[in-house]
Design a protein around this motif. Structure first.
Motif, PDB file in Angstrom:
ATOM      1  N   LEU A  64       0.799  -0.692  -0.018  1.00  0.00           N
ATOM      2  CA  LEU A  64      -0.110  -0.447   0.008  1.00  0.00           C
ATOM      3  C   LEU A  64       0.591   0.980  -0.035  1.00  0.00           C
ATOM      4  O   LEU A  64       1.631   1.773   1.007  1.00  0.00           O
ATOM      5  N   LEU A  65       1.159   2.258  -1.482  1.00  0.00           N
ATOM      6  CA  LEU A  65       1.081   3.610  -0.701  1.00  0.00           C
ATOM      7  C   LEU A  65       0.454   4.586  -0.397  1.00  0.00           C
ATOM      8  O   LEU A  65      -0.547   4.776  -1.473  1.00  0.00           O
ATOM      9  N   GLY A  84      10.453   7.165  -8.989  1.00  0.00           N
ATOM     10  CA  GLY A  84      11.581   5.875  -9.134  1.00  0.00           C
ATOM     11  C   GLY A  84      11.728   5.252  -7.703  1.00  0.00           C
ATOM     12  O   GLY A  84      11.983   4.030  -7.982  1.00  0.00           O
ATOM     13  N   ALA A  85      11.259   5.947  -7.273  1.00  0.00           N
ATOM     14  CA  ALA A  85      11.520   5.461  -5.201  1.00  0.00           C
ATOM     15  C   ALA A  85      10.533   4.525  -5.380  1.00  0.00           C
ATOM     16  O   ALA A  85      11.160   3.851  -4.358  1.00  0.00           O
ATOM     17  N   ILE A  86       9.143   4.862  -5.865  1.00  0.00           N
ATOM     18  CA  ILE A  86       8.055   3.420  -5.301  1.00  0.00           C
ATOM     19  C   ILE A  86       8.736   2.408  -6.404  1.00  0.00           C
ATOM     20  O   ILE A  86       8.114   1.430  -5.575  1.00  0.00           O
ATOM     21  N   PHE A 143       0.769   7.249 -10.053  1.00  0.00           N
ATOM     22  CA  PHE A 143      -0.092   6.155 -11.573  1.00  0.00           C
ATOM     23  C   PHE A 143       0.826   4.967 -11.864  1.00  0.00           C
ATOM     24  O   PHE A 143       0.812   3.823 -12.296  1.00  0.00           O
ATOM     25  N   ARG A 144       1.463   5.740 -12.514  1.00  0.00           N
ATOM     26  CA  ARG A 144       2.863   4.790 -13.264  1.00  0.00           C
ATOM     27  C   ARG A 144       4.136   3.785 -12.564  1.00  0.00           C
ATOM     28  O   ARG A 144       4.567   3.600 -12.929  1.00  0.00           O
ATOM     29  N   ALA A 145       3.854   4.058 -11.666  1.00  0.00           N
ATOM     30  CA  ALA A 145       4.609   2.705 -10.778  1.00  0.00           C
ATOM     31  C   ALA A 145       4.100   1.895  -9.948  1.00  0.00           C
ATOM     32  O   ALA A 145       3.942   0.809  -9.051  1.00  0.00           O
ATOM     33  N   THR A 146       2.319   2.046 -10.595  1.00  0.00           N
ATOM     34  CA  THR A 146       1.456   1.545  -9.565  1.00  0.00           C
ATOM     35  C   THR A 146       1.317  -0.500 -10.500  1.00  0.00           C
ATOM     36  O   THR A 146       2.326  -0.386 -11.105  1.00  0.00           O
ATOM     37  N   ASN A 147       1.770  -1.130  -9.437  1.00  0.00           N
ATOM     38  CA  ASN A 147       1.527  -2.148 -10.512  1.00  0.00           C
ATOM     39  C   ASN A 147       0.256  -3.310 -11.734  1.00  0.00           C
ATOM     40  O   ASN A 147      -0.618  -2.763 -11.195  1.00  0.00           O
ATOM     41  N   PRO A 148       0.580  -3.783 -12.349  1.00  0.00           N
ATOM     42  CA  PRO A 148      -0.079  -4.661 -12.558  1.00  0.00           C
ATOM     43  C   PRO A 148      -1.644  -4.818 -11.786  1.00  0.00           C
ATOM     44  O   PRO A 148      -1.280  -5.623 -11.395  1.00  0.00           O
TER      45      PRO A 148
END
Length: 323
Positions: free
Chosen positions: A141-142, A196-198, A220-225
């Motif tokens: 969870l972020l 990048g940090a996420i 959004f860009r660092a959320t997993n599939p």
């Protein structure tokens, strides 16, 4: 009685003398002990909140106190009962009239300060993470804005639900507050390259976002599939624009959550959630983080703390000396 409010949207709020209100059908009058502040109060002043009661109005959405009188047709709660209320306005006053159906009796051990800081913040995070996102043990969870009023409760509840929690906040002091609430990993939102940090921490399965703007875009860009993104609010002032083709490629879900909206179409969601949360509180598992407690006469100062993002957790206005 004394009440803090506005004459017109966009006007300067001030402390005013108003007549004691009388409860109407289905209402109770509350002798207010304390009222929690929310970012939504700032939006209400400008007329930008999703609920727009017509001014002049008394501000304050989260009062707690004693039932003082009941209107026609009300069978409970009885006078003298300690309750908390969620309402569009009316809480920053010595007395206020609210629908009896919105009154939540308080556990005996819960002080009014805690009650005024509890419903909206904990309720929002629990409904978002449990009812909407279906957060599972072991997921990542972020939490953006992790030291704020709702963000901090998302850290606390997410950890209780078994998630690995990444907290994103501005500065070492706020990150320390998030860590104390249970965060496993910390990211300074001002350190650059948030995406990048996420990603370096394995990405996020669920994103809890009360901030919006550039932080939403990075998360959004660092959320997993197959991840889920919860749009809770837009404290940055920028509402994100989402490209649907990106949702498709990564099988992402973006969900909006307005906690108070459930009162209109599925109030049982909130009732069940609050029952769970009050149970956790009684077990000692939840403790609201209140960074400032100020008297009613200093409400403008209290709102400034929110506006300048100088607070962590909640800011509570003490209306009565018995809070």
């Amino acid at each position: 009685m004394k009440a803090f409010g506005i004459e017109t949207f966009g006007g300067s709020p001030e402390l005013r003398d108003l007549p004691l209100p009388e409860p109407g059908p289905g209402e109770v009058r509350l002798r207010i002990a304390a009222c929690g502040l929310n970012f939504a109060d700032l939006l209400m002043i400008e007329g930008k909140y999703q609920e727009r009661p017509e001014p002049p109005l008394t501000l304050g959405m989260e009062p707690a106190g004693w039932v003082d009188a009941v209107g026609p047709g009300v069978t409970g709660p009885a006078p003298g009962t300690r309750v908390a209320v969620h309402a569009p306005c009316g809480g920053l006053a010595e007395y206020g009239c609210f629908p009896a159906a919105r009154c939540v009796p308080l556990p005996d051990a819960m002080p009014f300060d805690d009650a005024a800081a509890f419903q909206v913040a904990y309720g929002t995070s629990h409904v978002a993470l449990d009812h909407k996102a279906r957060l599972q043990p072991g997921e990542t969870l972020l939490v953006l804005g992790a030291a704020g009023g709702v963000g901090l409760t998302a850290v606390e509840i997410g950890k209780r639900m078994g998630a690995r929690v990444i907290a994103c906040a501005r500065g070492a002091d706020k990150l320390a507050t998030a860590e104390a609430a249970g965060a496993d990993h910390l990211i300074d939102s001002e350190a650059g390259d948030l995406r990048g940090a996420i990603k370096a921490l394995g990405g996020a399965d669920v994103v809890y976002d009360p901030v919006g703007g550039e932080q939403f875009d990075a998360a959004f860009r660092a959320t997993n599939p197959d991840g889920r993104i919860l749009a809770i609010g837009f404290a940055s002032g920028t509402v994100p624009q989402i490209k649907a083709n990106h949702l498709l490629v990564k099988n992402l879900s973006v969900m909006g959550l307005y906690w108070g909206g459930y009162l209109k179409f599925r109030p049982e969601v909130l009732t069940s959630s609050l029952a769970t949360l009050f149970g956790w509180y009684q077990e000692g598992g939840l403790r609201p983080h209140i960074s400032y407690r100020l008297p009613l006469a200093r409400t403008e100062e209290a709102l400034t703390l929110l506006r300048a993002r100088k607070s962590t957790g909640k800011v509570v206005v003490r209306v009565s000396g018995e809070a």
